[in-house]
Design a protein around this motif. Structure first.
Motif, PDB file in Angstrom:
ATOM      1  N   PRO A 114       0.825  -1.216   0.000  1.00 54.23           N
ATOM      2  CA  PRO A 114       0.000   0.000   0.000  1.00 54.23           C
ATOM      3  C   PRO A 114       0.861   1.269   0.000  1.00 54.23           C
ATOM      4  CG  PRO A 114      -0.762  -1.547   1.673  1.00 54.23           C
ATOM      5  CD  PRO A 114       0.541  -2.082   1.164  1.00 54.23           C
ATOM      6  N   VAL A 115       0.316   2.319  -0.582  1.00 53.64           N
ATOM      7  CA  VAL A 115       0.998   3.622  -0.542  1.00 53.64           C
ATOM      8  C   VAL A 115       1.084   4.073   0.915  1.00 53.64           C
ATOM      9  CG1 VAL A 115       0.854   6.054  -1.235  1.00 53.64           C
ATOM     10  CG2 VAL A 115       0.231   4.246  -2.855  1.00 53.64           C
ATOM     11  N   THR A 116       2.263   4.558   1.313  1.00 52.95           N
ATOM     12  CA  THR A 116       2.487   4.891   2.724  1.00 52.95           C
ATOM     13  C   THR A 116       2.838   6.356   2.968  1.00 52.95           C
ATOM     14  OG1 THR A 116       4.757   4.074   2.413  1.00 52.95           O
ATOM     15  CG2 THR A 116       3.186   2.582   3.467  1.00 52.95           C
ATOM     16  N   ASN A 117       2.800   7.181   1.917  1.00 57.26           N
ATOM     17  CA  ASN A 117       3.140   8.597   2.132  1.00 57.26           C
ATOM     18  C   ASN A 117       2.299   9.478   1.225  1.00 57.26           C
ATOM     19  OD1 ASN A 117       4.222   8.409  -0.451  1.00 57.26           O
ATOM     20  ND2 ASN A 117       6.066   9.562   0.085  1.00 57.26           N
ATOM     21  N   GLY A 118       2.608  10.756   1.230  1.00 56.42           N
ATOM     22  CA  GLY A 118       1.941  11.687   0.336  1.00 56.42           C
ATOM     23  C   GLY A 118       2.642  11.716  -1.013  1.00 56.42           C
ATOM     24  N   PRO A 119       1.954  11.395  -2.118  1.00 57.33           N
ATOM     25  CA  PRO A 119       2.592  11.458  -3.438  1.00 57.33           C
ATOM     26  C   PRO A 119       3.015  12.888  -3.773  1.00 57.33           C
ATOM     27  CG  PRO A 119       0.494  10.274  -3.530  1.00 57.33           C
ATOM     28  CD  PRO A 119       0.565  10.926  -2.190  1.00 57.33           C
ATOM     29  N   ILE A 120       4.056  13.004  -4.584  1.00 59.88           N
ATOM     30  CA  ILE A 120       4.536  14.316  -5.026  1.00 59.88           C
ATOM     31  C   ILE A 120       4.660  14.318  -6.540  1.00 59.88           C
ATOM     32  CG2 ILE A 120       5.802  14.697  -2.879  1.00 59.88           C
ATOM     33  CD1 ILE A 120       8.407  14.198  -4.522  1.00 59.88           C
ATOM     34  N   THR A 121       4.833  15.512  -7.106  1.00 56.00           N
ATOM     35  CA  THR A 121       5.104  15.625  -8.533  1.00 56.00           C
ATOM     36  C   THR A 121       6.109  16.743  -8.775  1.00 56.00           C
ATOM     37  OG1 THR A 121       4.092  15.753 -10.729  1.00 56.00           O
ATOM     38  CG2 THR A 121       3.181  17.205  -9.037  1.00 56.00           C
ATOM     39  N   TYR A 122       6.908  16.607  -9.823  1.00 54.10           N
ATOM     40  CA  TYR A 122       7.879  17.633 -10.203  1.00 54.10           C
ATOM     41  C   TYR A 122       8.206  17.424 -11.671  1.00 54.10           C
ATOM     42  CZ  TYR A 122      10.987  13.661  -9.311  1.00 54.10           C
ATOM     43  OH  TYR A 122      11.556  12.411  -9.306  1.00 54.10           O
ATOM     44  N   GLU A 123       8.780  18.487 -12.284  1.00 49.24           N
ATOM     45  CA  GLU A 123       9.112  18.406 -13.703  1.00 49.24           C
ATOM     46  C   GLU A 123      10.602  18.674 -13.887  1.00 49.24           C
ATOM     47  OE1 GLU A 123       6.376  20.309 -16.471  1.00 49.24           O
ATOM     48  OE2 GLU A 123       8.091  21.032 -17.627  1.00 49.24           O
ATOM     49  N   LEU A 124      11.269  17.780 -14.600  1.00 48.32           N
ATOM     50  CA  LEU A 124      12.684  17.952 -14.931  1.00 48.32           C
ATOM     51  C   LEU A 124      12.880  17.645 -16.414  1.00 48.32           C
ATOM     52  CD1 LEU A 124      14.241  16.101 -11.840  1.00 48.32           C
ATOM     53  CD2 LEU A 124      14.307  18.567 -12.269  1.00 48.32           C
ATOM     54  N   ASP A 125      13.627  18.484 -17.095  1.00 49.86           N
ATOM     55  CA  ASP A 125      13.905  18.281 -18.532  1.00 49.86           C
ATOM     56  C   ASP A 125      12.606  18.144 -19.336  1.00 49.86           C
ATOM     57  OD1 ASP A 125      16.542  17.982 -17.514  1.00 49.86           O
ATOM     58  OD2 ASP A 125      16.190  15.819 -17.295  1.00 49.86           O
ATOM     59  N   GLY A 126      11.575  18.851 -18.918  1.00 47.68           N
ATOM     60  CA  GLY A 126      10.318  18.788 -19.654  1.00 47.68           C
ATOM     61  C   GLY A 126       9.481  17.556 -19.363  1.00 47.68           C
ATOM     62  N   ILE A 127       9.925  16.732 -18.429  1.00 47.59           N
ATOM     63  CA  ILE A 127       9.188  15.501 -18.086  1.00 47.59           C
ATOM     64  C   ILE A 127       8.585  15.673 -16.701  1.00 47.59           C
ATOM     65  CG2 ILE A 127       9.399  13.030 -17.633  1.00 47.59           C
ATOM     66  CD1 ILE A 127      11.808  13.057 -19.573  1.00 47.59           C
TER      67      ILE A 127
END
Lengths: 252, 527
Positions: free
Chosen positions: B498-511
């Motif tokens: 199971p997921v155990t933390n808060g998901p995050i998002t970020y962008e690097l090199d356009g991805i």
């Protein structure tokens, strides 16, 4: 820093370097310390060392909490009027162990030492409730005959409220039944193994494991054998709960 | 929010590799520089590359399994760490924590750059919420009550400072929050009757700047919410979930935990301030500015520590600076964060423990639902309608997302002594069902709900994006992407746990990457 004046009153003020982990209590030393405590300390600090009008709570004392083998306790006693000042080093260590034992007991008292007494309800009222709400599925002379011989009162209470979590010593709960109907094909029924939004699996009557990827054309019907119990959670009064336990306890 | 002058000046002198403090007040994009991403606690990213129309192509980019090393943990350590903290991403490097451990990982590839292991002296190793960063330095708390500072570049320790006392049964698990030149640290521990507090430390030296206790001063009007000074001084109120911060108002917001003794409240009659409160503090002085109490005189262990989420929005026809919390007790609150004035108080799951709300909008507990010797049936249960996993707010949809539970249990008193201590009771048993809820902040009403098919809890935090998505773990082992406006499921990935933390998002090199933890493993997804 804020509240400097308050610091002397507050239990958490003095840290220093974080010390080594708390050592295990030496139970033999604690037993010796208990006798010393009962002789010299109990009148003011109380049977359980929680304090009285004459003396402070020693379970909440930072000196006691931080003590190792009497090293802080001894100097503290010497500095206090009307305290026993001539305890030997070993006696101080023993008293410290006794107090540590009391502290450890307190820190674990989220666990019951003895089962709570839940037999406070009215069995007749419980019987009436049972007749109105439970008798369609359960019978005191059938599936519940002798139920009070199998379970203690707390387990009875937990079992009828939460049959899936069951309470201590309870049998393995019944699994939900699931019927899976593909868009083209026969429905398959069995004991639910696992379900989420993306797949469902079951074990059918022959013991075969079956699974499906879920999609809008796949019909999935889950029947929880305990759903009536779950729905009643919003209806029970606490009196209903106690009365039903009192009634179930009569089914010896 | 307008950019404060100190941030604008500091940004100019921060070289590559260090955290530019301006990032903390900007829309989330290429970095995730603090526990909640930014100071607001919204966990809302401005990134839009991953969106409902193309999320189907989101696939695994890399996997990183955190390895604590043999014998590194010391007393009380875990051989297999669970990542409950939210990682930070700064200049292409991801920093994650578990109790006693910090790892730096390449955010593009998942390759380990360095690992720091703290030799523990004990303390409860229940979890670590993450790290804080100031300039080129990282800060984290250890279960044995230390604040440790590392060099961001190589993970070498700079110093460590005690922040609590193991002998008094404290431990430390919070993620430090950096506000100006203050490292804000919280503390944990509810085995004994000890006071909670929040501290501020100097980022260069670690020296204590101030400490705020979760109780009034003797003689304050609020002290009358306790029967005695002794009860007040041993009354709990831990600070184990990281703060949010409004740089413009210069106010720090956080919640305080349960009062002590936890379950048996007979020797602490009254509201028990400042336990179970949402608190606004001045971070320069540690001075209390206002409080709001979601659970007066709590006897159910319903810490009001859930992230106070900050946003500016219209309510009642007026643009206001708002703060919202979905509290563990099952109630959702919207406050004016300049004053603490309550604007919305409503149940986000059905509960059975209140007699309504008072004139301040605070729930009034029903004395009949306090724990009893023979038990009392209560909803929510001790785990709460929500717990520490962080919620999210999307200004695009105006919805507050929370992982919510409807759960029942029976609360018992175990010790009928006139002066109970510690817990002296507990709850047992339970039915629970878990759902993802989207709450309209203007009304407090639940706009949509997605109930997870399998019963049981989830410990997943939430993430929302300007791309119109919400990410959450389910009660199984899936990371799920949903339409933020409707709750329709659009994507999922099956993980090993199971997921155990808060998901995050970020962008690097356009991805654009989406990263979530499951147990000891980080999973990164991209297109």
């Amino acid at each position: 820093m804020r509240r400097v004046g308050l610091a002397v009153l507050t239990a958490a003020v003095a840290f220093g370097q974080a010390g080594p982990a708390r050592p295990e209590v030496d139970t033999e030393a604690a037993e010796r310390g208990k006798h010393i405590y009962l002789q010299f300390c109990v009148n003011c600090h109380g049977n359980l060392a929680k304090g009285t009008d004459q003396g402070p709570d020693l379970i909440r004392s930072v000196v006691v909490l931080q003590d190792r083998e009497g090293g802080k306790l001894g100097p503290a006693l010497i500095g206090l009027p009307n305290h026993k000042r001539d305890l030997t080093k070993r006696q101080l260590a023993d008293v410290s162990q006794f107090l540590k034992q009391r502290i450890e007991e307190t820190s674990k008292n989220r666990n019951a030492v003895k089962p709570p007494n839940v037999l406070t309800g009215d069995a007749k009222a419980g019987q009436a409730y049972f007749g109105a709400k439970c008798a369609a599925c359960h019978s005191p002379s059938g599936d519940l005959a002798g139920i009070a011989r199998k379970y203690d009162p707390v387990t009875l209470q937990q079992r009828f409220l939460f049959p899936r979590s069951g309470g201590r010593g309870a049998p393995t709960p019944k699994r939900p039944q699931v019927t899976v109907t593909p868009a083209s094909g026969e429905p398959v029924t069995g004991a639910l193994e696992r379900i989420d939004d993306f797949s469902v699996s079951l074990r059918d009557a022959s013991g075969e494991y079956r699974s499906w990827k879920r999609n809008p054309d796949l019909r999935v019907d889950v029947v929880d054998p305990y759903s009536a119990h779950n729905e009643l959670l919003d209806e029970y009064t606490d009196a209903d709960m106690h009365n039903v336990v009192a009634y179930l306890e009569t089914l010896k | 929010m307008r950019l404060p002058a100190f941030i604008a000046c500091a940004a100019a002198v921060f070289a590559q590799g260090l955290l530019d403090p301006a990032k903390l007040s900007q829309p989330l994009g290429d970095s995730w520089p603090t526990y909640n991403g930014d100071y607001t606690g919204r966990r809302y990213s401005a990134l839009t590359k991953i969106a409902p129309h193309n999320i189907a192509s989101l696939s695994l980019a890399w996997v990183y399994r955190a390895n604590p090393g043999q014998g590194a943990a010391g007393a009380g350590g875990n051989a297999s760490p669970v990542i409950k903290g939210t990682p930070l991403v700064i200049n292409g490097v991801l920093y994650l924590t578990a109790p006693d451990h910090v790892w730096a990982v390449d955010a593009r590839s998942g390759r380990e750059i360095w690992h720091y292991a703290w030799k523990s002296k004990g303390g409860l190793h229940i979890g670590n919420r993450g790290a804080g960063v100031w300039g080129g330095y990282l800060y984290f708390e250890t279960p044995d009550c230390n604040l440790v500072s590392l060099n961001l570049r190589d993970g070498k320790e700079r110093w460590h400072k005690p922040i609590c006392d193991l002998d008094q049964f404290y431990y430390a698990s919070a993620a430090p929050v950096v506000a100006k030149n203050h490292i804000i640290t919280g503390v944990s521990g509810d085995d004994l009757d000890i006071p909670g507090y929040l501290e501020s430390h100097d980022p260069e030296t670690g020296d204590l700047q101030w400490r705020w206790y979760a109780h009034p001063n003797p003689g304050d009007p609020e002290a009358k919410t306790w029967p005695s000074v002794d009860a007040m001084m041993h009354g709990g109120g831990m600070t184990w979930v990281p703060s949010t911060y409004d740089p413009e108002l210069n106010l720090l917001y956080f919640g305080t935990g349960n009062p002590q003794p936890v379950i048996a409240g007979k020797a602490r009659k009254g509201a028990n301030l400042y336990t179970e409160c949402i608190i606004a503090l001045n971070p320069d002085t540690g001075k209390l500015v206002w409080y709001f109490q979601p659970s007066p005189h709590d006897t159910h262990d319903w810490d009001a520590v859930q992230t106070p989420v900050l946003f500016d929005a219209d309510i009642g026809g007026q643009r206001r600076k708002l703060l919202a919390q979905a509290s563990r007790n099952g109630w959702f609150f919207v406050l004016d964060r300049t004053s603490g004035q309550n604007l919305i108080a409503s149940e986000y799951v059905k509960t059975n423990w209140t007699q309504g709300v008072d004139a301040k909008g605070q729930p009034v507990p029903n004395p009949a639902k306090e724990p009893q010797l023979d038990g009392v049936l209560v909803t929510p249960n001790q785990g709460g309608a929500a717990n520490w996993p962080p919620p999210s707010f999307s200004p695009t949809t105006g919805l507050f997302y929370v992982s919510a539970a409807r759960a029942f249990s029976v609360y018992y008193i175990y010790d009928d002594d006139d002066k109970p201590e510690g817990w002296s009771g507990n709850d047992r048993g339970g039915f629970s069902e878990t759902m993802l809820e989207a709450i309209d902040y203007k009304t407090g009403k639940v706009r949509w709900t997605h109930k997870w098919p399998a019963n049981g809890g989830t410990r997943s935090g939430l993430l929302s994006t300007a791309g119109g998505l919400v990410f959450s773990g389910d009660t199984g082992t899936n990371l799920v992407g949903l339409d933020a406006a409707t709750g329709a499921i659009l994507w999922h990935a099956g993980l090993h746990a199971p997921v155990t933390n808060g998901p995050i998002t970020y962008e690097l090199d356009g991805i654009q990457y989406v990263v979530a933890a499951a147990g000891d493993t980080l999973y990164a997804f991209s297109q």
